[in-house]
Scaffold this active site. Structure first.
Site, PDB file in Angstrom:
ATOM      1  N   CYS A 384      55.595  66.015  21.547  1.00 23.45           N
ATOM      2  CA  CYS A 384      56.021  64.679  21.967  1.00 23.45           C
ATOM      3  C   CYS A 384      57.329  64.282  21.267  1.00 23.45           C
ATOM      4  O   CYS A 384      58.369  64.823  21.608  1.00 23.45           O
ATOM      5  CB  CYS A 384      54.900  63.672  21.777  1.00 23.45           C
ATOM      6  SG  CYS A 384      55.043  62.296  22.922  1.00 23.45           S
ATOM      7  N   HIS A 510      50.540  66.125  24.660  1.00 24.26           N
ATOM      8  CA  HIS A 510      49.829  66.363  23.401  1.00 24.26           C
ATOM      9  C   HIS A 510      48.741  67.427  23.587  1.00 24.26           C
ATOM     10  O   HIS A 510      47.602  67.079  23.932  1.00 24.26           O
ATOM     11  CB  HIS A 510      49.164  65.072  22.919  1.00 24.26           C
ATOM     12  CG  HIS A 510      50.123  64.016  22.491  1.00 24.26           C
ATOM     13  ND1 HIS A 510      50.438  63.808  21.175  1.00 24.26           N
ATOM     14  CD2 HIS A 510      50.846  63.121  23.208  1.00 24.26           C
ATOM     15  CE1 HIS A 510      51.310  62.808  21.095  1.00 24.26           C
ATOM     16  NE2 HIS A 510      51.581  62.384  22.309  1.00 24.26           N
ATOM     17  N   GLU A 512      47.091  68.917  21.429  1.00 22.14           N
ATOM     18  CA  GLU A 512      46.017  68.774  20.437  1.00 22.14           C
ATOM     19  C   GLU A 512      44.834  67.959  20.958  1.00 22.14           C
ATOM     20  O   GLU A 512      43.733  68.059  20.427  1.00 22.14           O
ATOM     21  CB  GLU A 512      46.575  68.156  19.140  1.00 22.14           C
ATOM     22  CG  GLU A 512      46.907  66.666  19.174  1.00 22.14           C
ATOM     23  CD  GLU A 512      48.299  66.334  19.727  1.00 22.14           C
ATOM     24  OE1 GLU A 512      48.868  67.175  20.448  1.00 22.14           O
ATOM     25  OE2 GLU A 512      48.795  65.215  19.465  1.00 22.14           O
TER      26      GLU A 512
HETATM   27  N1  GLN Z   1      58.204  57.694  20.536  1.00 27.25           N
HETATM   28  C1  GLN Z   1      58.283  58.664  21.566  1.00 27.25           C
HETATM   29  C2  GLN Z   1      58.087  58.051  22.938  1.00 27.25           C
HETATM   30  O1  GLN Z   1      57.573  56.978  23.067  1.00 27.25           O
HETATM   31  C3  GLN Z   1      57.280  59.780  21.346  1.00 27.25           C
HETATM   32  C4  GLN Z   1      55.862  59.333  21.379  1.00 27.25           C
HETATM   33  C5  GLN Z   1      54.916  60.325  20.755  1.00 27.25           C
HETATM   34  O2  GLN Z   1      55.317  61.178  19.975  1.00 27.25           O
HETATM   35  N2  GLN Z   1      53.634  60.190  21.066  1.00 27.25           N
HETATM   36  O3  GLN Z   1      58.449  58.635  23.918  1.00 27.25           O
END
Ligand code: GLN
Length: 536
Positions: A384, A510, A512
């Site tokens: 992410c 994600h 995970e």
């Molecule tokens: N802050 C980033 C976004 O909103 C990544 C979010 C995250 O890592 N879950 O896109």
């Protein structure tokens, strides 16, 4: 089974005793006997969901397929049971009040004074019974967050009492998880705090059926007898829960103490088969007998609190076992990394993961970490924000676009290589408004991602507002970073990788959140494998 049985798990004496793990372990044992099981958590705080909480407050926010932002215990439920949860599995005081107030405004209680009793408790009960109504589950296990005696959990405890009354004691059971402190000066295990917390439950009208007792030491028979007598439970319903070497031992420990049998007997549910825990034991065998070891750096800004990265840590445990390899995690604060010390901090690692996150703090350290592992060919997994950092780093240092940035960090950058998604631009509310939950992704054949997954169509879970800006895609791909996974409906870039690197993969989603004991996630499995190969 004719109708759903409800198991409630309350906590006493202190929080953090592991109600989530006990619930998940009981769920696992019942599932291993062939029953279908759902686990849900009721949290007494007023946020509608934990999505707006800082990880320092409450650990990781776990996201379900249907896009609910939930408590991290739901991650344990999924990892243990290998079945997905949903919004219905996590309800907070905030959600309950929100529902009741919305109904009040609609006029659903017209003419009535809306009160905690019966309206709030009725709403809680309705939600507690909801999963049972699908007819899909033999057992619904409900974990009540917090401790008995807390002011804020009172309506939940009252709802449990009423559910017991409504659907009968043959269909409901209450397990009370409690702490038996050991006083080393007196060389004694003390039962008084447990007696008091059971009294508190009794005052609320609930007689617990089973006591699960967290303890550092084995419970001698006289302690068990004392607890049974003073807490009014059967002697064999006093269950010892010793500190375990790993949370994945807990189902085995609970089996030894016959927690599952007590639940079944008490609920008059016949079960001929012993739980089949073969796959679980195979996993434990591999977990405990690694033949190799790797050191992975986890670069993030919440590293003082490992619960902030719970699912990542558990995914490494699953992937390590799969590779019969112990994964040691070095926690590296992204705020402490800069161009002068990145080498010192990272050069001895076999692989580096750059973690998800929000906001500016520590971002340059993450980007610096990516630069170092890219240039030094150390296996890299970005998740992410970790992927977004990888793209920014590549644009700055390979494409030479020095002011490349994410607009989350530099709102007015001339080169918004990571930018707010189109449908996010008009959104002002913060709660529940990110791109959340499961979305499809199509993987390019011949890519590293394709090798990893072994298929083209996958679905993964998301939680973000910003995205790879496709205006830069062509330039980036020409320079050697390819977008190997794309959302087929929106064209959003989901996976990037670098061709000229032994293992450099990052995802906007994600992974995970989908790794379980029985199905370790391929991205983590292959990342650990790459780290092992790098080590050799
Ligand atoms: N802050 C980033 C976004 O909103 C990544 C979010 C995250 O890592 N879950 O896109």
């Amino acid at each position: 089974m004719a109708s759903t049985k409800f198991v409630f798990v309350t906590g006493g004496v202190t929080s953090s005793l592991g109600k989530g793990i006990i619930s998940a372990s009981l769920g696992k044992l019942l599932q291993a006997r062939g029953f279908s099981v759902a686990i849900q958590k009721f949290d007494p705080y007023i946020n509608i969901d934990p999505g707006t909480l800082n990880p320092y407050e409450h650990g990781e926010c776990y996201v379900t397929n249907d896009g609910a932002e939930t408590d991290l215990d739901l991650g344990h439920y999924e990892r243990f049971l290998n079945s997905p949860t949903s919004q219905a599995n996590n309800v907070t005081t905030g959600r309950i009040y929100n529902n009741v107030i919305t109904k009040e405004r609609k006029g659903e209680y017209l003419g009535k004074t809306v009160q905690v009793i019966p309206h709030i408790t009725d709403e809680i009960k309705q939600n507690m019974l909801l999963l049972g109504e699908s007819g899909k589950y033999d057992f619904v296990i409900t974990e009540i967050g917090g401790c008995v005696g807390d002011i804020e959990s009172l309506p939940f405890i009252e709802a449990v009492r009423q559910v017991k009354y409504d659907i009968g004691t043959n269909n409901t059971i209450v397990i009370h998880l409690t702490l038996l402190p050991y006083l080393s000066a007196a060389k004694e295990i003390k039962t008084k705090p447990t007696q008091h917390s059971v009294k508190q439950l009794l005052e609320a009208g609930i007689q617990p059926d089973i006591l699960v007792c967290r303890s550092e030491k084995h419970l001698p028979m006289e302690i068990r007898k004392k607890l049974a007598l003073f807490c009014n439970v059967q002697l064999n319903a006093v269950i010892e829960a010793l500190d375990a070497e790993t949370i994945y031992d807990v189902p085995i420990l609970m089996r030894k103490e016959k927690l599952d049998e007590r639940v079944l007997t008490r609920l008059k549910v016949p079960s001929k088969n012993e739980p089949n825990l073969d796959l679980w034991k195979t996993f434990l065998g591999k977990l405990k007998n690694p033949t190799e070891e790797v050191n992975i750096g986890l670069v993030g800004k919440y590293v003082e609190l490992p619960d902030a990265y719970k699912s990542i840590v558990e995914s490494f445990i699953h992937a390590g076992a799969e590779n019969e390899c112990k994964v040691n995690i070095s926690w590296i604060s992204s705020e402490d990394i800069d161009s002068t010390n990145a080498g010192n901090k990272l050069e001895n690692l076999d692989g580096v993961l750059v973690a998800p996150g929000f906001g500016e703090r520590g971002i340059e350290g993450k980007i610096e970490a990516v630069r170092f592992v890219r240039e030094n060919k150390i296996p890299f997994l970005g998740i992410c924000l970790g992927m977004q950092c990888a793209v920014v780093e590549f644009a700055r240092n390979v494409l030479n676009i020095k002011d490349a940035a994410s607009t989350e960090i530099v709102a007015k950058t001339k080169n918004p290589i990571i930018d707010l998604m189109e449908d996010q631009k008009k959104i002002t509310d913060m709660g529940g408004t990110m791109r959340l939950g499961s979305y499809p992704c199509r993987i390019t054949k011949g890519s590293k991602a394709f090798q990893i997954y072994g298929k083209q169509n996958i679905e993964e879970r998301h939680r973000h507002r910003y995205e790879f800006n496709n205006k830069y895609l062509e330039q980036i791909e020409k320079a050697g970073m390819i977008a190997s996974g794309i959302n087929p409906d929106s064209n959003l870039v989901e996976i990037i990788e670098i061709k000229d690197h032994p293992w450099f993969v990052a995802s906007q989603y994600h992974p995970e959140l989908k790794s379980t004991v029985i199905n370790p996630h391929p991205l983590f499995v292959k990342f650990v494998k790459a780290a092992l190969e790098n080590k050799k």
